[in-house]
Write an enzyme that holds these catalytic residues in place. Structure first.
Site, PDB file in Angstrom:
ATOM      1  N   HIS A   1       4.434 -24.099 -54.743  1.00  0.00           N
ATOM      2  CA  HIS A   1       3.442 -23.145 -54.242  1.00  0.00           C
ATOM      3  C   HIS A   1       2.279 -22.994 -55.212  1.00  0.00           C
ATOM      4  O   HIS A   1       2.317 -23.471 -56.361  1.00  0.00           O
ATOM      5  CB  HIS A   1       4.088 -21.782 -53.975  1.00  0.00           C
ATOM      6  CG  HIS A   1       4.720 -21.134 -55.177  1.00  0.00           C
ATOM      7  ND1 HIS A   1       4.011 -20.754 -56.294  1.00  0.00           N
ATOM      8  CD2 HIS A   1       6.013 -20.772 -55.425  1.00  0.00           C
ATOM      9  CE1 HIS A   1       4.820 -20.196 -57.177  1.00  0.00           C
ATOM     10  NE2 HIS A   1       6.054 -20.201 -56.677  1.00  0.00           N
TER      11      HIS A   1
ATOM     12  N   CYS B   1      10.717 -21.922 -58.950  1.00  0.00           N
ATOM     13  CA  CYS B   1       9.817 -22.697 -58.098  1.00  0.00           C
ATOM     14  C   CYS B   1       8.942 -23.626 -58.941  1.00  0.00           C
ATOM     15  O   CYS B   1       8.892 -23.526 -60.163  1.00  0.00           O
ATOM     16  CB  CYS B   1       8.926 -21.762 -57.282  1.00  0.00           C
ATOM     17  SG  CYS B   1       9.830 -20.729 -56.100  1.00  0.00           S
TER      18      CYS B   1
END
Length: 335
Positions: free
Chosen positions: A262, A280
């Site tokens: 992201h 992440c």
């Protein structure tokens, strides 16, 4: 009488069957074979459920006397249907790592029959095989990544398959296409991601999971492109460090448990230098997401089904192949 679709068997006593014709009301014949000893005839495939059939049979005894018999029957109407949902949209385009994941609404008892009832037609002969993760989930993939441009049709032929006692499926076709090749490899120790696309490659500075919250090692697949996602520390098991509540731009899900690649606008100079995320993979972005940022461009060029490989993370546990579309971590011999 009602007959189960897979239970039909026509027999002869005192003689041998010579011809058998079974057809539906439209006249379409059911293929089948007479046993070598002439004692019985069985269909070569399951019959359709809730369908009326006509039977015409001829037999001869040892003296050459011939007898004929005509009858009719109807296959049973299922007591219940099991819905088979998957992650494919008709005529969509997916990345070369796409895994078709089928989820049944009821537990599957006859797994072999169900797996055989879902086939893949490809325009280049690519072979596809299924793997059961539990009593409801069946994933399909080829041995290696799909070839770019492959045209695929998933063919569900479960209308006459008894999924569980008294429970049957439905029939449908789902066509889709494999797009260009894009495989991104994250080196967590080097804080870099190498993107290989159609024979060319480029390197991107990233930040991945910290030592306290390391990123999974292994091969993952983009499950969905979700745009801006609210991410909160309160939802993270074993959370350490400062709490957060962020609107995260350009989010693409890699695992069911919440691993994403992201946009990141809050980590300053960590890109290419340090791993500071909570598991992440983050690429440079701006608050709200920018089309011209590193992550904005990466997001725009990404497809569901693209491959993201993570290596050299400090995480010791192995990524569960059932966590997202992570079946590429299962050797083909065990798939």
């Amino acid at each position: 009488m009602d007959v189960a679709p897979g239970a039909l068997k026509i027999g002869a006593t005192g003689g041998k069957l010579t011809t058998v014709k079974v057809s539906d009301k439209s006249g379409k014949e059911v293929p089948g074979t007479i046993a070598a000893d002439g004692s019985s005839w069985t269909p070569s495939a399951g019959l359709a459920v809730g369908t009326a059939y006509q039977v015409s049979a001829m037999a001869a005894d040892a003296n050459g006397a011939v007898a004929t018999a005509d009858s009719s029957f109807t296959t049973l109407t299922p007591a219940a249907l099991a819905k088979a949902s998957d992650n494919v949209d008709d005529n969509a385009t997916y990345g070369v790592g796409m895994i078709v994941s089928v989820e049944f609404s009821k537990d599957v008892a006859n797994k072999d029959a169900v797996a055989k009832g879902i086939t893949f037609e490809t325009d280049n002969g690519t072979a596809v095989k299924g793997h059961w993760f539990d009593d409801r989930r069946l994933d399909f993939r080829p041995e290696e990544y799909w070839k770019p441009g492959t045209k695929v049709t998933v063919q569900y032929r479960l209308k006459s398959v008894e999924i569980a006692p008294g429970v049957y499926g439905t029939d449908r076709d789902e066509p889709f296409t494999i797009g260009r090749s894009k495989v991104s490899t994250v080196d967590a120790a080097a804080h870099r991601m190498t993107v290989a696309e159609n024979g060319a490659s480029s390197d991107i500075d990233i930040t991945s999971g910290s030592d306290e919250h390391p990123t999974w090692n292994g091969t993952m697949v983009v499950m969905s492109k979700e745009g801006t996602v609210r991410m909160q520390s309160s939802t993270l098991p074993g959370m350490t460090g400062s709490p957060y509540d962020l609107q995260v731009p350009h989010s693409m899900r890699l695992t069911t448990t919440g691993t994403y690649v992201h946009g990141n606008y809050w980590s300053g100079g960590a890109f290419g230098e340090d791993n500071v995320s909570h598991g992440c993979v983050g690429l440079r972005d701006v608050k709200g997401g920018g089309d011209s940022t590193t992550m904005g461009k990466f997001y725009a060029d990404s497809l569901v089904g693209d491959v993201v490989i993570v290596k050299n993370s400090v995480k010791k546990e192995t990524l569960d192949p059932a966590n997202g579309l992570s079946g590429w971590n299962v050797p083909w011999s065990k798939w």
